[in-house]
Design a protein around this motif. Structure first.
Motif, PDB file in Angstrom:
ATOM      1  N   THR A   1      -2.034  13.607 -13.115  1.00 18.39           N
ATOM      2  CA  THR A   1      -3.170  12.703 -12.970  1.00 18.39           C
ATOM      3  C   THR A   1      -3.366  12.385 -11.489  1.00 18.39           C
ATOM      4  O   THR A   1      -2.412  12.399 -10.706  1.00 18.39           O
ATOM      5  N   LEU A   2      -4.597  12.114 -11.140  1.00 16.77           N
ATOM      6  CA  LEU A   2      -4.929  11.654  -9.803  1.00 16.77           C
ATOM      7  C   LEU A   2      -5.102  10.147  -9.902  1.00 16.77           C
ATOM      8  O   LEU A   2      -5.838   9.661 -10.765  1.00 16.77           O
ATOM      9  N   ARG A   3      -4.396   9.397  -9.065  1.00 22.01           N
ATOM     10  CA  ARG A   3      -4.476   7.941  -9.104  1.00 22.01           C
ATOM     11  C   ARG A   3      -5.005   7.437  -7.770  1.00 22.01           C
ATOM     12  O   ARG A   3      -4.508   7.812  -6.711  1.00 22.01           O
ATOM     13  N   ARG A   4      -6.017   6.579  -7.850  1.00 24.16           N
ATOM     14  CA  ARG A   4      -6.580   5.918  -6.670  1.00 24.16           C
ATOM     15  C   ARG A   4      -6.265   4.428  -6.793  1.00 24.16           C
ATOM     16  O   ARG A   4      -6.472   3.844  -7.847  1.00 24.16           O
ATOM     17  N   ASN A   5      -5.761   3.831  -5.708  1.00 23.33           N
ATOM     18  CA  ASN A   5      -5.325   2.442  -5.716  1.00 23.33           C
ATOM     19  C   ASN A   5      -6.294   1.547  -4.944  1.00 23.33           C
ATOM     20  O   ASN A   5      -6.690   1.872  -3.827  1.00 23.33           O
ATOM     21  N   PHE A   6      -6.637   0.415  -5.553  1.00 20.60           N
ATOM     22  CA  PHE A   6      -7.568  -0.550  -4.975  1.00 20.60           C
ATOM     23  C   PHE A   6      -6.900  -1.925  -4.993  1.00 20.60           C
ATOM     24  O   PHE A   6      -6.233  -2.275  -5.970  1.00 20.60           O
TER      25      PHE A   6
ATOM     26  N   VAL B   1       0.847  -1.203   0.000  1.00 17.47           N
ATOM     27  CA  VAL B   1       0.000   0.000   0.000  1.00 17.47           C
ATOM     28  C   VAL B   1       0.879   1.249   0.000  1.00 17.47           C
ATOM     29  O   VAL B   1       0.650   2.184  -0.783  1.00 17.47           O
ATOM     30  N   ALA B   2       1.913   1.258   0.845  1.00 18.44           N
ATOM     31  CA  ALA B   2       2.821   2.415   0.913  1.00 18.44           C
ATOM     32  C   ALA B   2       3.538   2.632  -0.417  1.00 18.44           C
ATOM     33  O   ALA B   2       3.701   3.770  -0.874  1.00 18.44           O
ATOM     34  N   PHE B   3       3.957   1.540  -1.053  1.00 21.85           N
ATOM     35  CA  PHE B   3       4.660   1.612  -2.336  1.00 21.85           C
ATOM     36  C   PHE B   3       3.775   2.272  -3.395  1.00 21.85           C
ATOM     37  O   PHE B   3       4.205   3.199  -4.088  1.00 21.85           O
ATOM     38  N   PHE B   4       2.523   1.806  -3.525  1.00 25.32           N
ATOM     39  CA  PHE B   4       1.659   2.349  -4.573  1.00 25.32           C
ATOM     40  C   PHE B   4       1.164   3.755  -4.252  1.00 25.32           C
ATOM     41  O   PHE B   4       0.943   4.556  -5.161  1.00 25.32           O
ATOM     42  N   THR B   5       1.041   4.079  -2.973  1.00 27.86           N
ATOM     43  CA  THR B   5       0.717   5.462  -2.606  1.00 27.86           C
ATOM     44  C   THR B   5       1.874   6.373  -3.018  1.00 27.86           C
ATOM     45  O   THR B   5       1.668   7.417  -3.641  1.00 27.86           O
TER      46      THR B   5
ATOM     47  N   PRO C   1     -11.833 -11.300 -12.408  1.00 28.39           N
ATOM     48  CA  PRO C   1     -13.095 -12.000 -12.138  1.00 28.39           C
ATOM     49  C   PRO C   1     -14.115 -11.092 -11.440  1.00 28.39           C
ATOM     50  O   PRO C   1     -13.746 -10.236 -10.623  1.00 28.39           O
ATOM     51  N   GLU C   2     -15.378 -11.283 -11.755  1.00 22.32           N
ATOM     52  CA  GLU C   2     -16.442 -10.433 -11.207  1.00 22.32           C
ATOM     53  C   GLU C   2     -16.551 -10.517  -9.696  1.00 22.32           C
ATOM     54  O   GLU C   2     -17.000  -9.577  -9.050  1.00 22.32           O
ATOM     55  N   ASN C   3     -16.152 -11.646  -9.103  1.00 19.24           N
ATOM     56  CA  ASN C   3     -16.317 -11.820  -7.658  1.00 19.24           C
ATOM     57  C   ASN C   3     -15.189 -11.201  -6.829  1.00 19.24           C
ATOM     58  O   ASN C   3     -15.205 -11.288  -5.605  1.00 19.24           O
ATOM     59  N   VAL C   4     -14.207 -10.557  -7.469  1.00 18.83           N
ATOM     60  CA  VAL C   4     -13.114  -9.926  -6.723  1.00 18.83           C
ATOM     61  C   VAL C   4     -13.627  -8.621  -6.105  1.00 18.83           C
ATOM     62  O   VAL C   4     -14.148  -7.760  -6.807  1.00 18.83           O
ATOM     63  N   ALA C   5     -13.489  -8.516  -4.777  1.00 16.47           N
ATOM     64  CA  ALA C   5     -13.940  -7.316  -4.057  1.00 16.47           C
ATOM     65  C   ALA C   5     -12.720  -6.457  -3.727  1.00 16.47           C
ATOM     66  O   ALA C   5     -11.818  -6.883  -2.999  1.00 16.47           O
ATOM     67  N   PHE C   6     -12.687  -5.273  -4.289  1.00 17.86           N
ATOM     68  CA  PHE C   6     -11.560  -4.358  -4.091  1.00 17.86           C
ATOM     69  C   PHE C   6     -11.836  -3.402  -2.943  1.00 17.86           C
ATOM     70  O   PHE C   6     -12.973  -3.007  -2.707  1.00 17.86           O
ATOM     71  N   THR C   7     -10.751  -2.998  -2.280  1.00 14.45           N
ATOM     72  CA  THR C   7     -10.803  -1.984  -1.238  1.00 14.45           C
ATOM     73  C   THR C   7      -9.780  -0.916  -1.581  1.00 14.45           C
ATOM     74  O   THR C   7      -8.634  -1.232  -1.874  1.00 14.45           O
ATOM     75  N   GLU C   8     -10.222   0.338  -1.529  1.00 18.29           N
ATOM     76  CA  GLU C   8      -9.270   1.433  -1.770  1.00 18.29           C
ATOM     77  C   GLU C   8      -8.364   1.568  -0.540  1.00 18.29           C
ATOM     78  O   GLU C   8      -8.844   1.546   0.581  1.00 18.29           O
ATOM     79  N   ARG C   9      -7.062   1.661  -0.792  1.00 19.82           N
ATOM     80  CA  ARG C   9      -6.097   1.782   0.299  1.00 19.82           C
ATOM     81  C   ARG C   9      -5.122   2.912  -0.018  1.00 19.82           C
ATOM     82  O   ARG C   9      -4.738   3.095  -1.151  1.00 19.82           O
ATOM     83  N   ARG C  10      -4.709   3.629   1.016  1.00 18.82           N
ATOM     84  CA  ARG C  10      -3.710   4.698   0.917  1.00 18.82           C
ATOM     85  C   ARG C  10      -2.719   4.566   2.032  1.00 18.82           C
ATOM     86  O   ARG C  10      -3.026   4.233   3.103  1.00 18.82           O
TER      87      ARG C  10
ATOM     88  N   HIS D   1       9.757   9.494  -4.399  1.00 20.35           N
ATOM     89  CA  HIS D   1      10.892   8.570  -4.455  1.00 20.35           C
ATOM     90  C   HIS D   1      11.284   8.047  -3.068  1.00 20.35           C
ATOM     91  O   HIS D   1      11.583   6.852  -2.916  1.00 20.35           O
ATOM     92  N   GLN D   2      11.274   8.918  -2.063  1.00 18.71           N
ATOM     93  CA  GLN D   2      11.652   8.478  -0.711  1.00 18.71           C
ATOM     94  C   GLN D   2      10.632   7.479  -0.173  1.00 18.71           C
ATOM     95  O   GLN D   2      11.002   6.497   0.471  1.00 18.71           O
ATOM     96  N   GLY D   3       9.362   7.699  -0.439  1.00 16.92           N
ATOM     97  CA  GLY D   3       8.331   6.762  -0.007  1.00 16.92           C
ATOM     98  C   GLY D   3       8.495   5.397  -0.659  1.00 16.92           C
ATOM     99  O   GLY D   3       8.287   4.360  -0.020  1.00 16.92           O
ATOM    100  N   ILE D   4       8.893   5.398  -1.929  1.00 19.08           N
ATOM    101  CA  ILE D   4       9.157   4.130  -2.624  1.00 19.08           C
ATOM    102  C   ILE D   4      10.357   3.436  -1.977  1.00 19.08           C
ATOM    103  O   ILE D   4      10.319   2.242  -1.707  1.00 19.08           O
ATOM    104  N   ARG D   5      11.419   4.204  -1.724  1.00 22.70           N
ATOM    105  CA  ARG D   5      12.610   3.635  -1.069  1.00 22.70           C
ATOM    106  C   ARG D   5      12.267   3.055   0.317  1.00 22.70           C
ATOM    107  O   ARG D   5      12.748   1.998   0.691  1.00 22.70           O
ATOM    108  N   ASP D   6      11.432   3.789   1.064  1.00 23.69           N
ATOM    109  CA  ASP D   6      11.081   3.371   2.426  1.00 23.69           C
ATOM    110  C   ASP D   6      10.262   2.080   2.452  1.00 23.69           C
ATOM    111  O   ASP D   6      10.241   1.383   3.465  1.00 23.69           O
ATOM    112  N   SER D   7       9.576   1.756   1.363  1.00 26.77           N
ATOM    113  CA  SER D   7       8.726   0.558   1.332  1.00 26.77           C
ATOM    114  C   SER D   7       9.427  -0.648   0.703  1.00 26.77           C
ATOM    115  O   SER D   7       8.847  -1.733   0.634  1.00 26.77           O
ATOM    116  N   THR D   8      10.668  -0.469   0.244  1.00 28.89           N
ATOM    117  CA  THR D   8      11.389  -1.547  -0.432  1.00 28.89           C
ATOM    118  C   THR D   8      12.752  -1.770   0.218  1.00 28.89           C
ATOM    119  O   THR D   8      13.253  -0.919   0.953  1.00 28.89           O
ATOM    120  N   THR D   9      13.370  -2.906  -0.106  1.00 23.51           N
ATOM    121  CA  THR D   9      14.731  -3.184   0.351  1.00 23.51           C
ATOM    122  C   THR D   9      15.721  -2.561  -0.638  1.00 23.51           C
ATOM    123  O   THR D   9      15.346  -2.177  -1.748  1.00 23.51           O
TER     124      THR D   9
END
Length: 162
Positions: free
Chosen positions: A84-89, A39-43, A153-162, A50-58
């Motif tokens: 662009t505004l990006r929302r992650n699910f 979640v932190a990586f995609f946010t 698949p239609e049965n996949v239930a997504f949740t928005e996360r930040r 860039h620092q947030g990406i670094r902080d979420s990875t090795t």
């Protein structure tokens, strides 16, 4: 007297079990979830942070996507601010934790809206290997397969996360 003592012991045991059950979720939450760095990586990716990406990875993070292998430097070289505004699910398929290592499989969907109002949906089926370093989960490796939104698949239930 023996019956009274037994009743008191049972009540004490039940109270202890109830208290433990109430406290255990907060202990688990305090330690964090292996999915937290995803979640932190995609946010951070959405914000070109860039620092947030670094902080979420090795330090030796790798991403394998569509037949390409990228390290962190290669990934960061293409992450630039966008208009662009990006929302992650997300929808977690499975998670396997073994000590300080975990493997998580998940569906990933992004809704993007450009400043002119144009919208687009992107989708992936992904997996990560995460490791706990100094008490914090970090992504060691990510494997990503791009999909069309119709392939989810239609049965996949997504949740928005930040």
């Amino acid at each position: 007297e023996g019956q009274s003592r037994r009743t008191t012991m049972i009540r004490l045991l039940l109270s202890t079990l109830t208290l433990s059950a109430l406290l255990l979720p907060s202990v688990a939450a305090a330690q964090g979830s292996p999915f937290d760095p995803v979640v932190a990586f995609f946010t951070a990716l959405s914000e070109a942070n860039h620092q947030g990406i670094r902080d979420s990875t090795t330090e030796n993070f790798l991403v394998l996507e569509q037949g390409e292998v990228w390290n962190l430097d290669k990934l960061l070289s293409v992450v630039r601010p966008k208009n662009t505004l990006r929302r992650n699910f997300f929808s977690v398929v499975s998670q396997d934790i073994r000590g300080d290592t975990a493997h998580v499989n998940y569906w990933n969907k992004a809704l993007e809206r450009s400043e002119n109002g144009e919208e687009r949906t992107r989708a992936w089926l992904e997996s990560v290997v995460v490791v706990k370093k100094r008490g914090t989960w970090r992504i060691l490796q990510m494997h990503s397969t791009r999909l069309t939104p119709e392939q989810i698949p239609e049965n996949v239930a997504f949740t928005e996360r930040r």
